[in-house]
Design an enzyme around this catalytic site. Structure first.
Site, PDB file in Angstrom:
ATOM      1  NE  ARG A  56      -4.078  -1.795   2.275  1.00  0.00           N
ATOM      2  CZ  ARG A  56      -5.123  -1.923   1.456  1.00  0.00           C
ATOM      3  NH1 ARG A  56      -5.310  -1.056   0.477  1.00  0.00           N
ATOM      4  NH2 ARG A  56      -5.993  -2.911   1.639  1.00  0.00           N
ATOM      5  CG  ASN A  94     -11.734   3.300  -5.538  1.00  0.00           C
ATOM      6  OD1 ASN A  94     -12.101   3.859  -6.561  1.00  0.00           O
ATOM      7  ND2 ASN A  94     -12.465   2.396  -4.910  1.00  0.00           N
ATOM      8  CB  THR A 131      -4.171   1.207  -7.408  1.00  0.00           C
ATOM      9  OG1 THR A 131      -3.786   0.545  -6.219  1.00  0.00           O
ATOM     10  CG2 THR A 131      -3.289   0.763  -8.563  1.00  0.00           C
ATOM     11  CG  ASP A 147     -13.494  -3.377  -0.762  1.00  0.00           C
ATOM     12  OD1 ASP A 147     -13.842  -4.302  -0.019  1.00  0.00           O
ATOM     13  OD2 ASP A 147     -12.507  -2.662  -0.536  1.00  0.00           O
ATOM     14  CG  HIS A 172     -12.760  -0.142   6.554  1.00  0.00           C
ATOM     15  ND1 HIS A 172     -13.225  -0.086   7.836  1.00  0.00           N
ATOM     16  CD2 HIS A 172     -11.641  -0.905   6.582  1.00  0.00           C
ATOM     17  CE1 HIS A 172     -12.425  -0.790   8.623  1.00  0.00           C
ATOM     18  NE2 HIS A 172     -11.458  -1.296   7.884  1.00  0.00           N
ATOM     19  CD  GLN A 207     -14.561 -11.223   4.328  1.00  0.00           C
ATOM     20  OE1 GLN A 207     -15.592 -10.719   3.938  1.00  0.00           O
ATOM     21  NE2 GLN A 207     -13.905 -10.775   5.395  1.00  0.00           N
TER      22      GLN A 207
HETATM   23  O1  F6P Z   1      -9.672  -2.758  -0.103  1.00  0.00           O
HETATM   24  C1  F6P Z   1      -9.853  -4.104   0.139  1.00  0.00           C
HETATM   25  C2  F6P Z   1      -9.910  -4.395   1.605  1.00  0.00           C
HETATM   26  O2  F6P Z   1      -9.928  -5.772   1.649  1.00  0.00           O
HETATM   27  C3  F6P Z   1     -11.070  -3.811   2.412  1.00  0.00           C
HETATM   28  O3  F6P Z   1     -12.303  -4.419   2.237  1.00  0.00           O
HETATM   29  C4  F6P Z   1     -10.526  -3.969   3.808  1.00  0.00           C
HETATM   30  O4  F6P Z   1     -11.176  -3.113   4.689  1.00  0.00           O
HETATM   31  C5  F6P Z   1      -9.085  -3.625   3.622  1.00  0.00           C
HETATM   32  O5  F6P Z   1      -8.764  -3.985   2.296  1.00  0.00           O
HETATM   33  C6  F6P Z   1      -8.128  -4.288   4.563  1.00  0.00           C
HETATM   34  O6  F6P Z   1      -6.851  -3.811   4.303  1.00  0.00           O
HETATM   35  P1  F6P Z   1      -5.481  -4.394   4.851  1.00  0.00           P
HETATM   36  O7  F6P Z   1      -5.177  -5.640   4.082  1.00  0.00           O
HETATM   37  O8  F6P Z   1      -4.486  -3.335   4.589  1.00  0.00           O
HETATM   38  O9  F6P Z   1      -5.692  -4.714   6.292  1.00  0.00           O
END
Ligand code: F6P
Length: 358
Positions: free
Chosen positions: A75, A113, A115, A137, A181, A284
């Site tokens: 990220r 988004n 990205t 999402d 989220h 998921q």
């Molecule tokens: O953007 C995808 C997502 O899976 C969201 O649904 C979730 O809230 C978030 O990423 C979790 O992010 P991370 O893997 O950084 O904990």
């Protein structure tokens, strides 16, 4: 020689490899040995710091069914892209410089988004870019479907299915917390598919009184258990009315690990029913892509390659009404596709008796 850089950025999903395979196979079919694919490692980080691995045809064999991403991801928030790194490096200039140094004809960027905002920034800065809509999402504007979504729906639905039997045996209220989220597509689809009685989404702020009412109604009807599908970003009407600052301050004092625990405690106190919480979390995003995702990934990937072959850059490849279409990147970047509370899917779900807490 055609030189194409592949980059996967943001949270991963099941169908990233299948999509890259779709692009690569189509490029190899067209160019044979006259194409070089640069696997840029760990998302934009690799582009900033110059880390890549040359990928060969054999790297794309056997990955149709493999979750995750063979080139890694990370990220790199868009809002900090213009800020220099801890050593004063200008990240945008560094990305442009590596793009030039590697003599790339274009970048194929797979992501969500954030990205897409950075991809659009690179386009504005003169790089050739083609993007692909990845996320569990399903919240990317300009496409009816993102790859990863249906695979995640399968997993979240399976979690609800598994909960059903134990909920029925014990006569308990169960909350399954689903990822998302900002948007509730995944919760909505898994909730309907899993037969949830109550679905709470970020787009439809809930009133705990309505939730309790729906549970009491089920009890009066002789139902011994209830299942709630709650999105990570579900929000009460009270909290939705607060300013961003007020909400942030309130959340700092919130003792609950996530919204489901708060809703769970309120339900237990108000109804006296025993409540249990299940959070499938990152499962998921894991495992293999569903057949549906493999199909759309292959199609979207092949279409992205066709854009590269025709040198049509600056597009995201999306799916609209079952057809693969190029969507201008500047139209996509910065927009979110949310669940419309007035949409027919919500009305149909309400018609089935599902409570949204509104
Ligand atoms: O953007 C995808 C997502 O899976 C969201 O649904 C979730 O809230 C978030 O990423 C979790 O992010 P991370 O893997 O950084 O904990």
């Amino acid at each position: 020689m055609k030189r194409v850089g592949f980059l996967t950025s943001g949270g991963d999903c099941q169908s990233l490899n299948a999509t890259m395979r779709g692009v690569a196979k189509t490029l190899y079919q067209t160019y044979g040995g006259d194409v070089e694919i640069y696997g840029i490692l760990e998302g934009y980080k690799g582009l900033i710091y110059g880390n890549y691995r040359l990928l060969e045809s054999r790297d794309f064999s056997g990955i149709l069914t493999e979750g995750g991403t063979i080139i890694g991801t990370s990220r790199q928030p868009f809002k900090y892209m213009r800020d220099p790194d801890e050593n004063g490096l200008d990240k945008v200039e560094a990305m442009k410089s590596n793009y030039k140094k590697w003599n790339l004809d274009c970048l194929v960027i797979l992501g969500g988004n954030g990205t897409h905002k950075t991809a659009n920034l690179l386009r504005e800065e003169g790089c050739n870019v083609v993007t692909l809509p990845k996320t569990i999402d399903n919240d990317i504007w300009g496409t009816d479907m993102t790859f990863g979504f249906q695979s995640a729906v399968n997993i979240a639905t399976n979690a609800i299915d598994c909960i059903h039997t134990t909920a029925a045996s014990h006569g308990r209220v169960f909350i399954v917390e689903v990822m998302g989220h900002k948007v509730g597509w995944l919760t909505l689809h898994a909730g309907i598919a899993g037969g949830a009685d109550i679905i709470l989404l970020p787009e439809i702020p809930y009133d705990i009184d309505s939730v309790v009412e729906a549970l009491d109604k089920r009890t009066k009807e002789g139902k011994r258990f209830s299942i709630l599908a709650v999105a990570e970003g579900a929000i009460s009407k009270e909290d939705a009315a607060l300013s961003k600052k007020e909400l942030k301050q309130k959340r700092k004092k919130n003792p609950f690990p996530s919204i489901s625990y708060q809703v769970g405690q309120e339900i237990q106190e108000r109804t006296g029913q025993e409540v249990r919480i299940t959070v499938p979390g990152h499962t998921q995003r894991g495992g293999e892509p569903s057949p549906y995702d493999r199909v759309i990934s292959s199609r979207l990937g092949a279409a992205a390659a066709r854009l590269i072959i025709k040198e049509q850059y600056g597009y995201m490849v999306g799916l609209r009404d079952g057809e693969v279409v190029p969507v201008p990147l500047e139209e996509v970047a910065g927009k979110l596709k949310v669940v419309d509370p007035k949409s027919t899917i919500i009305q149909e779900a309400k018609g089935l008796g599902i409570c949204f807490g509104d």
